[in-house]
Design an enzyme around this catalytic site. Structure first.
Site, PDB file in Angstrom:
ATOM      1  N   ASP A  24       0.919  -1.131   0.000  1.00  0.00           N
ATOM      2  CA  ASP A  24       0.000   0.000   0.000  1.00  0.00           C
ATOM      3  C   ASP A  24       0.956   1.176   0.000  1.00  0.00           C
ATOM      4  OD1 ASP A  24      -1.362   2.309   1.086  1.00  0.00           O
ATOM      5  OD2 ASP A  24      -3.037   0.960   1.440  1.00  0.00           O
ATOM      6  N   HIS A  25       1.074   1.870  -1.120  1.00  0.00           N
ATOM      7  CA  HIS A  25       2.202   2.802  -1.207  1.00  0.00           C
ATOM      8  C   HIS A  25       2.110   3.942  -0.187  1.00  0.00           C
ATOM      9  CE1 HIS A  25      -0.362   5.344  -3.745  1.00  0.00           C
ATOM     10  NE2 HIS A  25       0.514   6.311  -3.590  1.00  0.00           N
ATOM     11  N   HIS A  35      -5.702   3.102   1.395  1.00  0.00           N
ATOM     12  CA  HIS A  35      -4.837   4.169   1.915  1.00  0.00           C
ATOM     13  C   HIS A  35      -5.431   4.888   3.131  1.00  0.00           C
ATOM     14  CE1 HIS A  35      -2.921   3.312  -1.794  1.00  0.00           C
ATOM     15  NE2 HIS A  35      -3.604   4.150  -2.556  1.00  0.00           N
TER      16      HIS A  35
HETATM   17  C1  BG6 Z   1      -3.517   5.346  -6.030  1.00  0.00           C
HETATM   18  C2  BG6 Z   1      -4.877   5.561  -6.628  1.00  0.00           C
HETATM   19  O1  BG6 Z   1      -3.512   4.197  -5.222  1.00  0.00           O
HETATM   20  O2  BG6 Z   1      -3.155   6.468  -5.239  1.00  0.00           O
HETATM   21  C3  BG6 Z   1      -4.903   6.819  -7.446  1.00  0.00           C
HETATM   22  O3  BG6 Z   1      -5.215   4.444  -7.445  1.00  0.00           O
HETATM   23  C4  BG6 Z   1      -4.412   7.989  -6.636  1.00  0.00           C
HETATM   24  O4  BG6 Z   1      -6.201   7.092  -7.945  1.00  0.00           O
HETATM   25  C5  BG6 Z   1      -3.073   7.674  -5.971  1.00  0.00           C
HETATM   26  O5  BG6 Z   1      -4.261   9.093  -7.521  1.00  0.00           O
HETATM   27  C6  BG6 Z   1      -2.669   8.778  -5.021  1.00  0.00           C
HETATM   28  O6  BG6 Z   1      -1.360   8.558  -4.597  1.00  0.00           O
HETATM   29  P1  BG6 Z   1      -0.419   9.776  -4.162  1.00  0.00           P
HETATM   30  O7  BG6 Z   1       0.828   9.116  -3.693  1.00  0.00           O
HETATM   31  O8  BG6 Z   1      -0.218  10.631  -5.367  1.00  0.00           O
HETATM   32  O9  BG6 Z   1      -1.157  10.516  -3.090  1.00  0.00           O
END
Ligand code: BG6
Length: 488
Positions: free
Chosen positions: A179-180, A242
Site C-alpha cells: 500500500d504505497h 490508503h
Molecule cells: C492510487 C490511486 O492508489 O493512489 C490513485 O489508485 C491515486 O487514484 C493515488 O491518484 C494517489 O497517490 P499519491 O501518492 O499521489 O497521493
C-alpha cells in the site's frame, strides 16, 4: 543482506519504469542492495537483454529523484538485468524462465532466494502465483517472497478468493502487499511520533483529543483510468486501503516491541474496534460526492461524467468523507473523519489532530474563543509536523492568537515510497506492508458502504472541480460541533 534474485513480472510496464527501476537504482547507489543480485524482467514483448537494459537506463534517467546519473555506476547497475519473454497464462512458458533464473544463480553464485514482484493487472495475480508454484520456480532452498500491489479484490468476497489462491502458493509471511501510502516517510513516521515521544503518547487518547481528521485531496481528475475508476470509485480506490491504513497508523496503541508482528497486531486491533456500519445508517456517516465542471488554476475543467470513458449517467463516487468511530477504551467518543477526493482544491494529504480545551472558559472575556491546539502531520506533497498553540501577540494588545510551531525537517533527497518499501522487502521486514487481516477487516467495514452506494441509499452530491468537496462534508463535522481545519 542476502544475495537474491528479483523476478519482475510486468517489466515493460508503466509502474516498473516510473517507480521500480528508479527505486532499485537509488537503493543501489545508497548501497542498500545485496552485494550480488540478479534481476530478471518478465514481459510479453520479445525483447533482447540489451533492449531491456536500454529501457532501464532511459527510465532511470527520466524518473529518478537523483538528477545526476553517473555512467559507470549505471553500467554496473544494468549489468544485473536480464529479460525473459513469458506468456504468464501458459504454465509451460515458466520452464525457460526457471532455467534463466537458475543459470544466473549459478553464474553469480546466488543462493536460491527469490523475490517475485507482480507489477501486472490484478487478473493475473492468481495465474502467476499458481504457475510460480507448479513450475518449481517457487521451490527453493532459500527464501521466497511475493510482492503485490492493490487492488486486492474489488469487494470482500473477491478479496477472500484472491487470498485463498495466493495462499496456495505462498505463506502469509511470504506475501508483501504494497500500500504505497505505508511507504510514505511521514506515514512511517507516525510510529515514532506516537511511540518515541512520551509527550505525544501521554495525550494520544480520548481524554485529550477531540477529533482526528485525515484528508487526502487530489487535484487530478480520473485521467485515462475511467475503465478502472468508474467501477471502483474513491471508496475502493482510496478509502478501503490508503485512508484506513492511515487511520490504523494514527490510532494504534503502544506495541510491546517495535517489530513487524507487534505493530501489525496493534493496527489489527484498531480495525477490529472500528464500529461496523449498517447499510441503512451509512448515509448518516458517509458523504458521497462526484465532481462537476469547475475552474482549476484558472483553467476550465469538465465534470466527471463528461470525462472520456465515463458513463454519462455514472453514479461513481469521486469523493468520500466519513465519520469513523473506534470503540475501544482509548478512542471511545472521538470521531475520526476521513476525506478523499479527486479534482479538489489542493493536492495534499494531512492528518490533523484537534485537542480538547477544558480551559476554554478561562478566556470567556475575550471576544473570540482561543483556537484549539492542533497537531498537523503533513504527509504529501510537503512533509512535516507542526503544532498550533495559542500565544499572546504583543503587537495586537496582547490578544491571544494561534501560532504554529513547525518541526518540519528538510525534505531534500528523501527516499521515495518505493525505495523504502523495496528495501524492507529485500531484507524481509514486513512492518509497512498490509497484512491480510488488515485488508480483510477493511473490506468488511467498506462492504455496507458499497451496498448503500449501489442501492442509492446515500445521496450523490456534485461538487465543483477545484473545491473542498460537497457542502455535506462540512455538515458532517458541523453536526458534531467541529469543522475541517486548514481548508484554504
Ligand atoms: C492510487 C490511486 O492508489 O493512489 C490513485 O489508485 C491515486 O487514484 C493515488 O491518484 C494517489 O497517490 P499519491 O501518492 O499521489 O497521493
Amino acid at each position: 543482506m542476502e544475495s537474491m534474485t528479483f523476478v519482475l513480472f510486468g517489466a515493460t510496464g508503466d509502474l516498473a519504469k516510473r517507480k521500480i527501476y528508479p527505486a532499485l537504482y537509488n537503493l543501489y547507489l545508497d548501497k542498500k542492495m545485496p552485494s550480488t543480485f540478479s534481476i530478471i524482467g518478465v514481459g510479453r514483448r520479445d525483447w533482447s537483454d540489451e533492449e531491456f537494459q536500454a529501457s532501464i537506463v532511459k527510465s532511470v534517467r527520466t524518473f529518478s529523484r537523483r538528477t545526476q546519473v553517473e555512467s559507470q555506476q549505471m553500467d554496473e547497475f544494468v549489468e544485473a538485468f536480464r529479460y525473459c519473454a513469458v506468456d504468464v497464462t501458459n504454465p509451460q512458458a515458466f520452464i525457460p524462465l526457471l532455467e534463466r533464473v537458475k543459470e544466473r544463480e549459478a553464474a553469480l553464485q546466488i543462493p536460491e532466494n527469490r523475490m517475485f514482484y507482480l507489477s501486472v493487472a490484478p487478473e493475473f495475480f492468481e495465474v502467476i502465483s499458481s504457475n510460480i508454484k507448479t513450475s518449481g520456480l517457487g521451490t527453493t532452498n532459500g527464501w521466497k517472497r511475493l510482492i503485490i500491489e492493490k487492488p486486492f479484490g474489488n469487494d470482500l468476497k473477491s478479496a477472500q478468493l484472491l487470498n485463498e489462491k495466493l495462499s496456495a502458493a505462498f505463506e502469509e509471511e511470504e506475501i508483501y502487499r504494497i500500500d504505497h501510502y505505508l511507504g510514505k516517510p511521514m506515514v512511517q513516521n507516525l510510529e515514532a511520533l506516537e511511540f518515541a515521544n512520551p509527550v505525544f503518547q501521554a495525550l494520544w487518547n480520548n481524554q485529550y483529543i477531540a477529533n482526528v481528521q485525515i484528508t487526502a485531496g487530489e487535484t487530478v481528475g480520473v485521467e485515462e483510468r475511467a475503465g478502472y475508476y468508474d467501477h471502483a470509485g474513491a471508496i475502493r480506490d482510496m478509502v478501503q486501503n490508503h485512508m484506513l491504513q492511515m487511520l490504523m497508523m494514527t490510532a494504534m496503541h503502544v506495541p510491546k516491541r517495535i517489530t513487524a508482528n507487534d505493530i501489525r497486531a496493534q493496527k489489527r486491533q484498531v480495525m477490529e474496534a472500528v464500529r461496523p456500519l449498517q447499510k441503512e445508517e451509512v448515509s448518516q456517516h458517509v458523504v458521497r460526492g462526484q465532481y462537476g465542471a469547475g475552474e482549476m488554476l484558472d483553467k476550465h475543467v469538465v465534470g466527471y461524467r463528461a470525462e472520456p470513458g465515463v458513463q454519462p449517467q455514472s453514479m461513481t463516487d469521486t469523493f468520500v468523507a466519513a465519520r469513523v468511530w473506534i470503540d475501544d477504551p482509548y478512542w471511545k467518543g472521538v470521531p475520526f473523519y476521513i476525506r478523499t477526493g479527486k479534482r479538489m482544491k489542493e493536492k495534499s494529504t494531512k492528518i490533523v489532530i484537534e485537542f480538547k480545551n477544558p480551559l476554554e472558559q478561562l478566556y470567556h472575556h475575550q471576544q473570540e474563543k482561543p483556537a484549539p491546539n492542533l497537531l498537523i502531520i503533513s504527509v504529501n506533497p510537503d512533509e512535516g509536523i507542526a503544532l498550533q498553540v495559542n500565544s499572546k501577540n504583543p503587537s495586537n494588545s496582547g490578544k491571544i492568537e494561534p501560532v504554529t510551531v513547525d518541526f518540519s525537517a528538510g525534505t531534500k533527497d528523501v527516499p521515495e515510497a518505493y525505495e523504502l518499501l523495496l528495501f524492507d522487502a529485500l531484507r524481509g521486514d514486513s512492518t509497512y506492508f498490509a497484512h491480510w487481516t488488515e485488508v480483510e477487516l477493511s473490506w468488511m467495514w467498506v462492504e455496507p458502504i458499497l451496498e448503500a452506494f449501489r442501492e442509492n441509499l446515500v445521496p450523490l452530491h456534485t461538487y465543483p472541480a477545484g473545491s473542498n468537496g460537497p457542502d455535506a462534508s462540512e455538515e458532517l463535522l458541523r453536526a458534531d460541533g467541529f469543522q475541517w481545519w486548514l481548508d484554504k
